[in-house]
Design a protein around this motif. Structure first.
Motif: not given
Ligand code: NAD
Length: 374
Positions: A14, A72, A74-77, A93, A263, A288-289, A291, A294, A301, A343
């Motif tokens: 996202i 920045f 977000a990264v990963g998946g 990161l 988040l 803080v969230h 990528s 899902d 998002a 959300d």
């Molecule tokens: P996540 O924060 O990506 O998602 C957790 C939950 O919150 C998910 O159900 C998601 O749909 C929801 N969510 C998060 N941000 C949202 C938004 N802006 N709007 C609506 N819903 C939102 O954490 P995760 O699922 O544990 O990790 C997914 C990937 O992201 C992994 O690859 C992880 O390593 C990476 N990650 C990256 C960072 C970063 O880039 N700073 C931080 C945390 C996790």
């Protein structure tokens, strides 16, 4: 008008979707003559791995170094779950934080009145909450040596992490906290565990000295970090700025995050030391969230954490305090109107996607700016 060099790293999932909304706000500010942002964009995380085989390329790292601020996403998946550890998306990161020497992590916990009911705490406890956690990010037990698991040879092993802080590390994070408090309610609470840890005794001593010698006008008090955790959920509005080490800050900022609901609402800033010549700090701003794989690609998002990260950037990197305040107010007003992404959706509210939310905030921002000029 001074040109501000902004380097954007949307990242994966996202990240590009929420960054798009921020780009619209930046373009608007440029077109209205509110600022002169010079934008460049690079690849981070999985996107950088696909293009260059690393979490961030040297070229993009150099651009981040040269920029006035980095935004920045977000990264990963799951796509990159099996890539080698050193080049995984998160390595990009971590390299940014390390190479830019971003030692101060700022996490505001703001509870917008319209969302007070969606916190797990009672609305009266969180409504109008506005606190700032300043976490030391590059030292302490996450980095201290020795850090190892050793075999004791008698069927037992021993795991060791080392909590270590030098004077300068505590002084510089304390100064960040005191400086920020001066722009807020002038109150710093320092948290450590001086009752059981030498590093806590030392932390307390150094923060007290910096406060007394350099910031006598700022109110300073101290709290044991465990009691601080309790007070954060009992009556969080007693705090203004909390300063704490890497480990306690990691936990306390997550506790504070949940006070505010989703988040998708939480911005953050990571700052380095001020440059000796220009006084400018290296800085990176990010939600803080993660990528959110899902929901990636669905246009649903919540972009508010990303937009609030831009507001922090305006305030802390460019001194655009009034514009930052108006952008935050625009977020609040949009929520007051019942506009919600999925959300934070609740009964009777209007559900919109990423772009719908971004557009609504931008429209409010425009109105607020117009009112300011009348
Ligand atoms: P996540 O924060 O990506 O998602 C957790 C939950 O919150 C998910 O159900 C998601 O749909 C929801 N969510 C998060 N941000 C949202 C938004 N802006 N709007 C609506 N819903 C939102 O954490 P995760 O699922 O544990 O990790 C997914 C990937 O992201 C992994 O690859 C992880 O390593 C990476 N990650 C990256 C960072 C970063 O880039 N700073 C931080 C945390 C996790």
């Amino acid at each position: 008008m001074t040109t501000h060099k902004l380097f954007l790293l949307p990242g994966d999932g996202i990240g590009p979707e929420t960054m798009h909304e921020v780009k619209e706000i930046i373009a608007f500010m440029n077109s209205e003559g509110l600022a002169a942002f010079e934008i460049d964009e690079g690849l981070a995380g999985g996107a950088a791995y696909d293009a260059h085989g690393v979490g961030i390329s040297d070229d993009d790292m150099a651009k981040a170094e040269a920029a006035d601020a980095v935004l920045f996403g977000a990264v990963g998946g799951p796509k990159w779950d099996s890539v080698p550890y050193e080049v995984r998306p998160e390595a990009g990161l971590l390299r940014l934080r390390k190479d830019l020497q971003l030692f101060a992590n700022l996490r505001p916990a703001i509870c917008y009145p319209a969302l007070a009911a969606s916190s797990s705490l009672k609305p009266e406890v969180v409504e109008g909450l506005d606190i700032l956690i300043v976490r030391e990010l590059t030292g302490g037990v996450y980095f201290g040596e020795p850090k190892e698991i050793i075999d004791l040879g008698n069927g037992q092993k021993r795991a060791i992490d080392t909590q270590v802080y030098d004077t300068y590390e505590i002084e510089r994070i304390a100064r960040v906290a005191f400086d920020l408090a001066k722009t807020r309610k002038n109150h710093v609470t320092s948290m450590e565990k001086r009752n059981v840890m030498k590093s806590g005794v030392f932390w307390n001593e150094v923060v007290t000295k910096v406060g007394a010698e350099e910031y006598p006008e700022v109110e300073l008090d101290h709290m044991l970090a465990d009691a601080g955790g309790m007070q954060l959920v009992r009556w969080p509005k007693q705090f203004d700025v909390i300063v704490t080490d890497n480990l306690f800050g990691d936990m306390l900022s997550d506790v504070a995050a949940m006070l505010t609901g989703s988040l998708g609402m939480l911005p953050s800033a990571s700052l380095g030391a001020p440059d000796a010549q220009t006084g400018k700090r290296k800085a990176m701003y990010e939600p803080v969230h993660g990528s959110a794989p899902d929901i990636a690609g669905q246009g649903i998002a919540n972009p508010l954490a990303m937009i609030a990260s831009l507001a922090m950037c305006l305030r802390y990197s460019f001194g655009m305090v009034a514009e930052a305040g108006l952008l935050e107010q625009a977020i609040s007003k949009t929520l007051d109107q019942g506009i919600r992404t999925s959300d934070i959706m609740s009964e009777g509210m209007t559900e919109v996607g990423t772009n719908g939310m971004g557009t609504a905030v931008l429209a409010e921002f425009e109105i607020l700016l117009g009112e300011g000029q009348e």
